[in-house]
Design a protein around this motif. Structure first.
Motif: not given
Length: 66
Positions: A46, A50, A54
């Motif tokens: 986190k 982020s 991804k």
């Protein structure tokens, strides 16, 4: 290589948890750790950036499922 602890977030259930930060295949990425709530390995560290990482973690999750 073990790099300490890091906060992870599960992509499946959204649970946030702390786990060991282990390097993924000699890269700057962290190895996805299993979510203690749902057991999924679709997790990533986190951070404020982020959303940019991804796509890279989707590729890691695909590699792990092979």
């Amino acid at each position: 290589m073990l790099r300490g602890k890091k906060t992870f977030k599960c992509d499946n259930c959204g649970h946030t948890f702390e786990a060991l930060d282990i390097e993924w295949q000699a890269t700057a990425y962290s190895q996805p750790m299993p979510c203690p709530k749902c057991g999924s390995r679709h997790t990533m560290p986190k951070s404020l950036l982020s959303f940019m990482e991804k796509g890279a973690y989707r590729k890691i999750w695909e590699q792990m499922e092979k």
